[in-house]
Write a protein that holds these residues in place. Structure first.
Motif, PDB file in Angstrom:
ATOM      1  N   GLY A  36       0.802  -1.230   0.000  1.00 56.50           N
ATOM      2  CA  GLY A  36       0.000   0.000   0.000  1.00 56.50           C
ATOM      3  C   GLY A  36       0.832   1.276   0.000  1.00 56.50           C
ATOM      4  O   GLY A  36       0.385   2.327  -0.451  1.00 56.50           O
ATOM      5  N   ASP A  37       2.050   1.187   0.490  1.00 51.30           N
ATOM      6  CA  ASP A  37       2.907   2.378   0.590  1.00 51.30           C
ATOM      7  C   ASP A  37       3.709   2.638  -0.678  1.00 51.30           C
ATOM      8  O   ASP A  37       4.607   3.469  -0.676  1.00 51.30           O
ATOM      9  CB  ASP A  37       3.897   2.222   1.753  1.00 51.30           C
ATOM     10  CG  ASP A  37       3.206   2.387   3.091  1.00 51.30           C
ATOM     11  OD1 ASP A  37       2.139   3.049   3.098  1.00 51.30           O
ATOM     12  OD2 ASP A  37       3.710   1.851   4.088  1.00 51.30           O
ATOM     13  N   LEU A  38       3.395   1.893  -1.745  1.00 49.71           N
ATOM     14  CA  LEU A  38       4.233   1.945  -2.937  1.00 49.71           C
ATOM     15  C   LEU A  38       4.427   3.382  -3.439  1.00 49.71           C
ATOM     16  O   LEU A  38       5.536   3.828  -3.696  1.00 49.71           O
ATOM     17  CB  LEU A  38       3.623   1.088  -4.047  1.00 49.71           C
ATOM     18  CG  LEU A  38       4.537   0.853  -5.234  1.00 49.71           C
ATOM     19  CD1 LEU A  38       5.543  -0.246  -4.910  1.00 49.71           C
ATOM     20  CD2 LEU A  38       3.745   0.481  -6.479  1.00 49.71           C
ATOM     21  N   PHE A  39       3.278   4.096  -3.537  1.00 48.21           N
ATOM     22  CA  PHE A  39       3.388   5.475  -4.064  1.00 48.21           C
ATOM     23  C   PHE A  39       4.142   6.354  -3.102  1.00 48.21           C
ATOM     24  O   PHE A  39       4.950   7.179  -3.484  1.00 48.21           O
ATOM     25  CB  PHE A  39       1.988   6.052  -4.324  1.00 48.21           C
ATOM     26  CG  PHE A  39       1.214   5.255  -5.365  1.00 48.21           C
ATOM     27  CD1 PHE A  39       1.817   4.890  -6.564  1.00 48.21           C
ATOM     28  CD2 PHE A  39      -0.110   4.879  -5.140  1.00 48.21           C
ATOM     29  CE1 PHE A  39       1.105   4.171  -7.498  1.00 48.21           C
ATOM     30  CE2 PHE A  39      -0.812   4.160  -6.091  1.00 48.21           C
ATOM     31  CZ  PHE A  39      -0.209   3.805  -7.265  1.00 48.21           C
ATOM     32  N   ARG A  40       3.850   6.180  -1.817  1.00 49.34           N
ATOM     33  CA  ARG A  40       4.528   7.006  -0.815  1.00 49.34           C
ATOM     34  C   ARG A  40       6.034   6.792  -0.851  1.00 49.34           C
ATOM     35  O   ARG A  40       6.809   7.658  -0.519  1.00 49.34           O
ATOM     36  CB  ARG A  40       4.021   6.687   0.590  1.00 49.34           C
ATOM     37  CG  ARG A  40       2.610   7.187   0.821  1.00 49.34           C
ATOM     38  CD  ARG A  40       2.156   6.955   2.248  1.00 49.34           C
ATOM     39  NE  ARG A  40       0.712   6.805   2.285  1.00 49.34           N
ATOM     40  CZ  ARG A  40       0.084   5.651   2.398  1.00 49.34           C
ATOM     41  NH1 ARG A  40       0.774   4.536   2.541  1.00 49.34           N
ATOM     42  NH2 ARG A  40      -1.220   5.614   2.381  1.00 49.34           N
ATOM     43  N   ASN A  41       6.431   5.573  -1.224  1.00 53.21           N
ATOM     44  CA  ASN A  41       7.867   5.308  -1.316  1.00 53.21           C
ATOM     45  C   ASN A  41       8.462   5.808  -2.630  1.00 53.21           C
ATOM     46  O   ASN A  41       9.611   5.523  -2.960  1.00 53.21           O
ATOM     47  CB  ASN A  41       8.142   3.818  -1.191  1.00 53.21           C
ATOM     48  CG  ASN A  41       7.782   3.307   0.209  1.00 53.21           C
ATOM     49  OD1 ASN A  41       7.661   4.110   1.139  1.00 53.21           O
ATOM     50  ND2 ASN A  41       7.599   2.015   0.335  1.00 53.21           N
ATOM     51  N   GLY A  42       7.627   6.478  -3.406  1.00 53.36           N
ATOM     52  CA  GLY A  42       8.137   7.089  -4.627  1.00 53.36           C
ATOM     53  C   GLY A  42       8.283   6.125  -5.781  1.00 53.36           C
ATOM     54  O   GLY A  42       9.134   6.310  -6.639  1.00 53.36           O
ATOM     55  N   MET A  43       7.474   5.070  -5.788  1.00 54.96           N
ATOM     56  CA  MET A  43       7.615   4.111  -6.888  1.00 54.96           C
ATOM     57  C   MET A  43       6.379   4.082  -7.747  1.00 54.96           C
ATOM     58  O   MET A  43       5.293   4.460  -7.339  1.00 54.96           O
ATOM     59  CB  MET A  43       7.896   2.713  -6.318  1.00 54.96           C
ATOM     60  CG  MET A  43       9.375   2.540  -6.032  1.00 54.96           C
ATOM     61  SD  MET A  43       9.721   0.940  -5.345  1.00 54.96           S
ATOM     62  CE  MET A  43       9.461   1.244  -3.628  1.00 54.96           C
ATOM     63  N   ASP A  44       6.552   3.585  -8.969  1.00 51.54           N
ATOM     64  CA  ASP A  44       5.467   3.576  -9.938  1.00 51.54           C
ATOM     65  C   ASP A  44       5.332   2.159 -10.497  1.00 51.54           C
ATOM     66  O   ASP A  44       6.287   1.636 -11.066  1.00 51.54           O
ATOM     67  CB  ASP A  44       5.827   4.565 -11.069  1.00 51.54           C
ATOM     68  CG  ASP A  44       4.813   4.517 -12.198  1.00 51.54           C
ATOM     69  OD1 ASP A  44       3.790   3.812 -12.060  1.00 51.54           O
ATOM     70  OD2 ASP A  44       5.075   5.179 -13.219  1.00 51.54           O
ATOM     71  N   PRO A  45       4.138   1.571 -10.357  1.00 53.61           N
ATOM     72  CA  PRO A  45       3.957   0.202 -10.850  1.00 53.61           C
ATOM     73  C   PRO A  45       4.318   0.068 -12.324  1.00 53.61           C
ATOM     74  O   PRO A  45       4.856  -0.970 -12.737  1.00 53.61           O
ATOM     75  CB  PRO A  45       2.463  -0.062 -10.642  1.00 53.61           C
ATOM     76  CG  PRO A  45       2.038   0.906  -9.607  1.00 53.61           C
ATOM     77  CD  PRO A  45       2.949   2.099  -9.719  1.00 53.61           C
ATOM     78  N   ALA A  46       4.044   1.090 -13.085  1.00 55.16           N
ATOM     79  CA  ALA A  46       4.283   1.002 -14.526  1.00 55.16           C
ATOM     80  C   ALA A  46       5.763   0.765 -14.830  1.00 55.16           C
ATOM     81  O   ALA A  46       6.118   0.070 -15.790  1.00 55.16           O
ATOM     82  CB  ALA A  46       3.797   2.267 -15.224  1.00 55.16           C
TER      83      ALA A  46
END
Lengths: 725, 122, 164
Positions: free
Chosen positions: A169-179
């Protein structure tokens, strides 16, 4: 220089027998998995060693023939020839022929004309195996079939990796992009499909725009290995759930890889990682899960393999392959255990001597106690204890696992199956159970008889089985386990079971029963061990050679064992053999009759009760007593042995159980438990009834060991249940 | 002091033949049943020569030779390989790995002695 | 025929049963023991007196007096057990024999030995290998292997079984 090689020739014979045994095992394994390279190597090596040794020792007959066999095996090993049923069959027969040749060499017998022509025939068949199959084998077909079977619809026949991701869930907060992961992945191969999943997405009011709710199911084609693909998600791994399932074609490759691993890897996880089926990260995760479960109830702890399958890390068949590999390497490791060969006679004489030492130790203890010297008594008892420990250790040296004996029956079952057209599988369990080598040697024949019986008379033809709703493949099972100081060996089958009717008819015909009697199943089935009892309608080549179950029973009783049979008359028969762990020492119970001492094997003694005055008075009229409402036939040893001298004022009755029956022995005195080294009485007393052997007591006298089963026959013989009343 | 020779072969009877032969000629003999066993037994004891089979389980003769040549204590110990006529290629491999001589199975005890006496230092 | 088998001078152990002197070929005698406790094996003939512990081995002991039709051996200070090695159906067997007293070891030449009498002894003549003569005294040389032949032992068992 004259060099005497006769000793080495003896070694050659022993060694060849072992190697031939290994060859047989390897051939049996090859029947199951014809492509197994390690097994082929081992087969080749065995033949090669026999050839080499026989050559060095100048045993030309063996060398010449084994050379021909080695030639074929060499081609098989180099993958020039694909092994198949026909080749395996030829190799089985060749193995047997080598055995015959070795036997001839060992006994110094020449080769008969029959053997020579047999050899010529085999050599010709070996030649045709080599000649007729010059082409490189088509390796792919079989593998693809098994690969497709493995699919189970979990993934369609696409030959692709399947990656399943639930992002942290923290992926975006960690500055990452699934794409970005997907882009990177695309560089490693061809993305076939991407299915985004939003089931974690809450309703709009609760939604946190910074939270990543995304899940992805990706089908992906790539030549890279699992580790490389996993590394793509290196940065997203924390807190995310990532499963990477390999394409089906890989499953087979993993399994092959796992099977061909060198033998050093022992942990399941290590094997899987080495085989490429699992990554280190996945293993750690699974291990963590397993550890987490440890905290809970121990019995709910799941096996590592199970966790990995459930978590979708791996296919079950890969785990199976790895477990099998693990078993193999454990087996070979245990075989490498430091061992040395000792002449069995040397060991026997050691055990004998230590047995004597136990006796003289006990003797010394008695003297010490008589002298009332505390220090001496103390030292004597310490020494006795040490000597007993030495004896136990010496005895243990003679203990060998029964597994090897069991596995010899693989071949027997296979041959019966082939000759009779039945499909039979031998399942072995408890092979690691140990027992005395001399017992093992003597149990072989009875076991052979029972196994043949089970396969030949027990297991039905496949059609018959199918019509009864059973699996067409029959199972014969050999099992061994320790139970209260004895070893139990079970031979069971899932065949047609014993026929009450037929046994009853036969028993009446033999005069063992009258048609009016209604014996229980176990009483009736026990009759198959009576002499002359063979109900097989059809005497086949394999069993029913006139050696009946009575011989089996006699052989087992000669080992101080007992045999029993159980059958529900429909779905199988179990013959259970109970044997003492060793023949040399028993725990005994010492009793006295008219001044002489006798020993009863302790494991047969149930209890001791007073032989009451009332029972004594009735003794002339009947030969049974009422033991808490139970009819107990008994035998008065004083009468049976014709003992002279004054009758004791009080007598006792020792209740003995053997082969499920109880009887009483009336004796004068009860002396208690003794450890007994069994001495044979020798052939002079061979025919004495009721005495099984002798032993030397602490005071140096000889005490006789009672043959309880034989005595019970005497007790029960005149007093079966029917004429008691 | 008698020279010590290590015999490495998975066949107990071949070991015994070599052992009997060499003992008779006055050598001490140590036996090992494969390469791994042999490495395990090389713990500082003085070995003057080794006779080693090629095809063995656990660790074959070639791998053993390679391991031996990489070791500190035994890399100069002469090794006689035991081969069979069907293993020409192995012979070459063995030569590259550092074997000093070959005895082809089946051999006569005298042949073995001759090979040994040529290689072992007096 | 009995005599033909004795062709060279042989040593014999002599012993007494009652007041008669018997002899055994010394090569068949292992040792001589003092009388020791016997354990009777039940349901065996009377002449098979029982078993003894010979340094850890169980050895059967027979009463030769009973075997030869005399009264049972009674224990005295002189009573001995002669441990002999006999051959039974090709197998070696150690056996003890009770003797009232053991005399000495003597050497007899073949010409000092005559064939056993056909009649006139209490013994089954089959058991006698020959009659030695020394200082006007007759010594009965026994054929141990025949005394304890399997037929003899089997006969003993058969007789007992009828009783039982």
């Amino acid at each position: 220089m004259e060099i005497d090689l006769s000793e080495a020739r003896q070694t050659f014979v022993t060694e060849s027998i072992e190697l031939l045994q290994e060859m047989e095992g390897a051939l049996l394994r090859l029947e199951g998995s014809p492509g197994d390279q390690e097994t082929i190597n081992s087969l080749f090596r065995s033949a090669h060693t026999i050839k080499g040794s026989s050559g060095v020792l100048g045993i030309e007959s063996v060398e010449r023939f084994t050379h021909a066999v080695e030639n074929l095996l060499c081609k098989v090993r180099e993958n020039e020839i694909r092994i198949d049923k026909k080749i395996i069959e030829v190799l089985f027969e060749c193995r047997d022929h080598i055995q015959v040749l070795v036997d001839c060499a060992s006994s110094g017998a020449g080769l008969s004309q029959g053997l020579l022509s047999r050899e010529a025939e085999l050599v010709k068949r070996l030649g045709s195996c080599i000649g007729g199959r010059g082409d490189a084998p088509d390796k792919t077909t079989e593998k693809e079939t098994s690969g497709a079977e493995a699919g189970e619809g979990r993934l369609a026949a696409t030959n692709a990796w399947h990656i399943s991701i639930r992002f942290n869930g923290d992926l975006f907060r960690n500055g990452m992009d699934p794409a970005s992961f997907l882009n990177y992945l695309a560089g490693l191969g061809e993305t076939i499909s991407i299915t985004p999943l939003f089931e974690r997405m809450p309703a709009a009011p609760e939604m946190d725009p910074e939270e990543c709710y995304l899940g992805l199911e990706v089908d992906f084609r790539s030549e890279f290995d699992k580790k490389t693909i996993e590394d793509v998600f290196e940065f997203a791994r924390e807190g995310s759930v990532i499963h990477i399932l390999p394409p089906h074609s890989r499953v087979e490759a993993y399994m092959d890889m796992i099977r061909s691993l060198p033998e050093d890897f022992l942990l399941l996880g290590e094997i899987l990682i080495k085989g490429g089926a699992l990554t280190q990260h996945e293993l750690d995760e699974a291990l963590d899960m397993q550890k987490g479960e440890d905290a809970g109830a121990e019995q709910h702890k799941r096996l590592l393999g199970e966790i990995m399958v459930n978590e979708g890390m791996i296919y079950p068949e890969v785990v199976d392959a790895a477990l099998e590999r693990q078993k193999l390497s454990q087996a070979s490791r245990s075989k490498e255990a430091r061992t040395m060969r000792i002449d069995a006679n040397k060991l026997d004489s050691l055990i004998n001597l230590v047995g004597e030492l136990v006796i003289s130790g006990a003797n010394m203890g008695q003297h010490a106690r008589r002298l009332k010297d505390g220090w001496l008594t103390e030292s004597a008892s310490i020494m006795s204890r040490l000597v007993e420990e030495i004896r136990d250790n010496a005895m243990r040296m003679r203990m060998v696992p029964i597994g090897e004996t069991f596995s010899r029956f693989n071949r027997v079952i296979r041959d019966i199956g082939r000759d009779s057209g039945k499909d039979i599988e031998l399942k072995i369990s408890g092979g690691e159970t140990e027992l005395d080598k001399t017992v093992i040697e003597k149990i072989n024949d009875p076991l052979m008889h029972l196994v043949r019986n089970a396969a030949d008379h027990g297991i039905e033809m496949p059609e018959e089985r199918a019509s009864k709703g059973k699996a067409p493949k029959g199972t014969v099972r050999l099992n061994a386990y320790h139970d209260a100081g004895s070893i139990v060996i079970e031979v069971s089958d899932d065949g047609r079971g014993l026929s009450r009717e037929r046994i009853f008819k036969k028993a009446c015909a033999l005069g063992l029963l009258s048609p009016a009697q209604t014996p229980s199943d176990s009483e009736l089935f026990r009759l198959i061990f009576e002499p002359g009892f063979s109900t097989a309608e059809q005497v086949t080549k394999l069993s029913g050679r006139g050696v009946g179950m009575d011989v089996v029973k006699r052989n087992i009783e000669a080992l101080r064992g007992a045999v029993d049979v159980e059958s529900d008359g429909r779905s199988g028969t179990t013959v259970r053999i109970r044997l003492p762990l060793t023949l040399a020492i028993i725990d005994g119970f010492m009793v006295g009759v008219g001044g002489s001492s006798y020993v009863i094997p302790l494991d047969m003694v149930v209890e001791c009760v007073e032989f009451s005055e009332a029972e004594r008075r009735a003794a002339n009229r009947r030969r049974y007593m009422n033991l808490r409402g139970e009819m107990l036939p008994y035998i008065r040893l004083r009468d049976f042995f014709g003992t002279q001298g004054q009758e004791a004022r009080f007598e006792n009755i020792v209740v003995v159980r053997c082969a499920g029956q109880k009887a009483g022995f009336v004796v004068d005195d009860l002396y208690g438990e003794v450890q007994t080294v069994i001495k044979p009485l020798g052939r002079v007393y061979r025919d004495v009834k009721g005495i099984a052997g002798a032993t030397i007591t602490g005071n140096g006298k000889v005490a006789l060991i009672l043959d309880a089963p034989a005595l019970m026959e005497g007790a029960g013989g005149g007093a079966t249940a029917s004429n008691l009343n | 002091m008698a020279k010590t020779i290590m015999v490495i072969d998975d066949s107990a009877s071949i070991r015994q033949v070599v052992n009997i032969t060499l003992k008779k000629a006055g050598y001490d003999v140590v036996e090992a049943c494969d390469g791994r066993d042999a490495l395990g037994k090389l713990t500082g004891q003085k070995i003057n020569l080794m006779v080693c089979d090629v095809n063995m389980p656990n660790m074959d003769g070639i791998s053993f030779l390679k391991a031996l040549k990489a070791s500190q204590g035994y890399r100069f110990t002469p090794v006689i390989m035991l081969t069979t006529e069907s293993q020409e290629s192995k012979k070459q491999e063995g030569k590259e790995a550092g074997a000093r001589a070959w005895v082809v199975k089946p051999f006569k005890p005298e042949q073995m002695l001759e090979a040994v006496s040529k290689l072992i230092l007096p | 025929m009995s005599v033909a088998s004795i062709t060279e001078s042989t040593q014999y152990l002599t012993f007494k049963l009652d007041d008669e002197v018997f002899a055994l070929d010394i090569s068949q005698v292992r040792e001589v023991l003092d009388f020791t406790t016997l354990t009777k094996v039940p349901r065996t003939p009377d002449f098979m007196r029982g078993v003894i512990n010979l340094r850890g081995s169980v050895v059967p002991v027979v009463d030769m007096r009973l075997k030869f039709g005399m009264t049972k051996t009674e224990q005295t200070v002189n009573t001995c057990v002669i441990i002999a090695e006999i051959t039974l159906d090709g197998e070696k067997l150690i056996l003890g024999a009770l003797a009232d007293s053991v005399q000495e070891v003597i050497e007899l030449d073949p010409d000092q030995i005559e064939p056993g009498p056909r009649i006139g002894t209490r013994l089954n003549t089959d058991f006698i290998k020959g009659m030695g003569k020394r200082d006007d005294e007759f010594i009965i040389i026994l054929e141990v292997n025949r005394i304890f032949s399997s037929e003899e032992l089997a006969a003993a068992h058969a007789a007992k079984d009828e009783v039982a």
